[in-house]
Design a protein around this motif. Structure first.
Motif, PDB file in Angstrom:
ATOM      1  N   ALA A  86       0.838  -1.207   0.000  1.00  0.00           N
ATOM      2  CA  ALA A  86       0.000   0.000   0.000  1.00  0.00           C
ATOM      3  C   ALA A  86       0.870   1.252   0.000  1.00  0.00           C
ATOM      4  O   ALA A  86       0.598   2.207  -0.752  1.00  0.00           O
ATOM      5  CB  ALA A  86      -0.936  -0.001   1.206  1.00  0.00           C
ATOM      6  N   ILE A  87       1.915   1.246   0.812  1.00  0.00           N
ATOM      7  CA  ILE A  87       2.835   2.393   0.868  1.00  0.00           C
ATOM      8  C   ILE A  87       3.489   2.591  -0.495  1.00  0.00           C
ATOM      9  O   ILE A  87       3.498   3.701  -1.034  1.00  0.00           O
ATOM     10  CB  ILE A  87       3.927   2.175   1.948  1.00  0.00           C
ATOM     11  N   ASP A  88       4.020   1.520  -1.056  1.00  0.00           N
ATOM     12  CA  ASP A  88       4.695   1.603  -2.350  1.00  0.00           C
ATOM     13  C   ASP A  88       3.750   2.106  -3.440  1.00  0.00           C
ATOM     14  O   ASP A  88       4.117   2.952  -4.256  1.00  0.00           O
ATOM     15  CB  ASP A  88       5.286   0.255  -2.746  1.00  0.00           C
ATOM     16  N   GLY A  89       2.532   1.602  -3.450  1.00  0.00           N
ATOM     17  CA  GLY A  89       1.551   2.030  -4.450  1.00  0.00           C
ATOM     18  C   GLY A  89       1.216   3.506  -4.331  1.00  0.00           C
ATOM     19  O   GLY A  89       1.150   4.227  -5.328  1.00  0.00           O
ATOM     20  N   LEU A  90       1.018   3.973  -3.091  1.00  0.00           N
ATOM     21  CA  LEU A  90       0.706   5.388  -2.876  1.00  0.00           C
ATOM     22  C   LEU A  90       1.882   6.279  -3.264  1.00  0.00           C
ATOM     23  O   LEU A  90       1.693   7.355  -3.833  1.00  0.00           O
ATOM     24  CB  LEU A  90       0.320   5.632  -1.421  1.00  0.00           C
ATOM     25  N   VAL A  91       3.089   5.832  -2.984  1.00  0.00           N
ATOM     26  CA  VAL A  91       4.283   6.601  -3.362  1.00  0.00           C
ATOM     27  C   VAL A  91       4.383   6.702  -4.881  1.00  0.00           C
ATOM     28  O   VAL A  91       4.647   7.780  -5.427  1.00  0.00           O
ATOM     29  CB  VAL A  91       5.565   5.974  -2.758  1.00  0.00           C
ATOM     30  N   ILE A  92       4.164   5.598  -5.564  1.00  0.00           N
ATOM     31  CA  ILE A  92       4.225   5.611  -7.037  1.00  0.00           C
ATOM     32  C   ILE A  92       3.188   6.576  -7.604  1.00  0.00           C
ATOM     33  O   ILE A  92       3.490   7.401  -8.469  1.00  0.00           O
ATOM     34  CB  ILE A  92       4.052   4.188  -7.609  1.00  0.00           C
ATOM     35  N   VAL A  93       1.953   6.481  -7.106  1.00  0.00           N
ATOM     36  CA  VAL A  93       0.889   7.379  -7.586  1.00  0.00           C
ATOM     37  C   VAL A  93       1.263   8.830  -7.295  1.00  0.00           C
ATOM     38  O   VAL A  93       1.125   9.705  -8.152  1.00  0.00           O
ATOM     39  CB  VAL A  93      -0.476   7.013  -6.962  1.00  0.00           C
ATOM     40  N   TYR A  94       1.765   9.089  -6.080  1.00  0.00           N
ATOM     41  CA  TYR A  94       2.143  10.451  -5.708  1.00  0.00           C
ATOM     42  C   TYR A  94       3.213  11.001  -6.659  1.00  0.00           C
ATOM     43  O   TYR A  94       3.066  12.105  -7.192  1.00  0.00           O
ATOM     44  CB  TYR A  94       2.651  10.521  -4.262  1.00  0.00           C
ATOM     45  N   ILE A  95       4.281  10.248  -6.850  1.00  0.00           N
ATOM     46  CA  ILE A  95       5.389  10.731  -7.683  1.00  0.00           C
ATOM     47  C   ILE A  95       4.945  10.909  -9.135  1.00  0.00           C
ATOM     48  O   ILE A  95       5.272  11.912  -9.783  1.00  0.00           O
ATOM     49  CB  ILE A  95       6.620   9.798  -7.578  1.00  0.00           C
ATOM     50  N   VAL A  96       4.182   9.961  -9.661  1.00  0.00           N
ATOM     51  CA  VAL A  96       3.689  10.081 -11.038  1.00  0.00           C
ATOM     52  C   VAL A  96       2.865  11.356 -11.196  1.00  0.00           C
ATOM     53  O   VAL A  96       3.073  12.138 -12.132  1.00  0.00           O
ATOM     54  CB  VAL A  96       2.880   8.830 -11.463  1.00  0.00           C
ATOM     55  N   PHE A  97       1.943  11.606 -10.255  1.00  0.00           N
ATOM     56  CA  PHE A  97       1.100  12.793 -10.377  1.00  0.00           C
ATOM     57  C   PHE A  97       1.846  14.080 -10.027  1.00  0.00           C
ATOM     58  O   PHE A  97       1.468  15.158 -10.475  1.00  0.00           O
ATOM     59  CB  PHE A  97      -0.199  12.641  -9.590  1.00  0.00           C
ATOM     60  N   ARG A  98       2.934  13.990  -9.274  1.00  0.00           N
ATOM     61  CA  ARG A  98       3.795  15.153  -9.031  1.00  0.00           C
ATOM     62  C   ARG A  98       4.464  15.543 -10.342  1.00  0.00           C
ATOM     63  O   ARG A  98       4.530  16.720 -10.710  1.00  0.00           O
ATOM     64  CB  ARG A  98       4.856  14.791  -7.973  1.00  0.00           C
TER      65      ARG A  98
END
Length: 134
Positions: A86-98
């Motif tokens: 869950a942490i890894d998925g949220l980080v990926i989504v965050y960085i992609v949308f950043r």
């Protein structure tokens, strides 16, 4: 002191920092070109969404404003030793949308897309913070 392995949140931080440096280099290049063709330094502070110089300046400022928030979340996750899918998925989504947010801003695309990207990033940060705390 023991070494901490590079986790996905830490790699996300590396990407965030490298992206910010890239935007700063791009901004400096555009500024130097602007000045070398007779442009005025006053143009740097003149709001103008049509100007690449202004959009790059605002993108760089936005990255610098948001970097401490992400650093704080990564700090909480790292210190508490919180990790997982869950942490890894949220980080990926965050960085992609950043990154998407920056590209939308630089390209001068409809600000509603930028706002949507920002909302997604904020939701990721809130979720990551909650997961780090609880």
């Amino acid at each position: 002191m023991p070494s901490i392995d590079m986790t996905l949140p830490l790699w996300g931080l590396v990407i965030f920092i490298l992206w910010t440096i890239t935007v700063v280099i791009f901004l400096l290049t555009v500024r130097i070109r602007h000045l070398s063709t007779g442009g005025s330094p006053k143009d740097f502070g003149t709001p103008n969404e049509e100007s690449l110089l202004w959009r790059l300046f605002r993108t760089q400022s936005n990255l610098v404003e948001n970097l401490p928030l992400y650093i704080g979340v990564v700090f909480l996750l790292t210190v508490r030793g919180v990790s997982g899918t869950a942490i890894d998925g949220l980080v990926i989504v965050y960085i992609v949308f950043r990154l998407v947010h920056s590209v939308i801003h630089i390209a001068g695309i409809n600000p509603l897309f930028r706002l949507s990207s920002l909302v997604i990033q904020l939701a990721c940060l809130v979720a990551l913070t909650a997961l780090a705390i609880f």
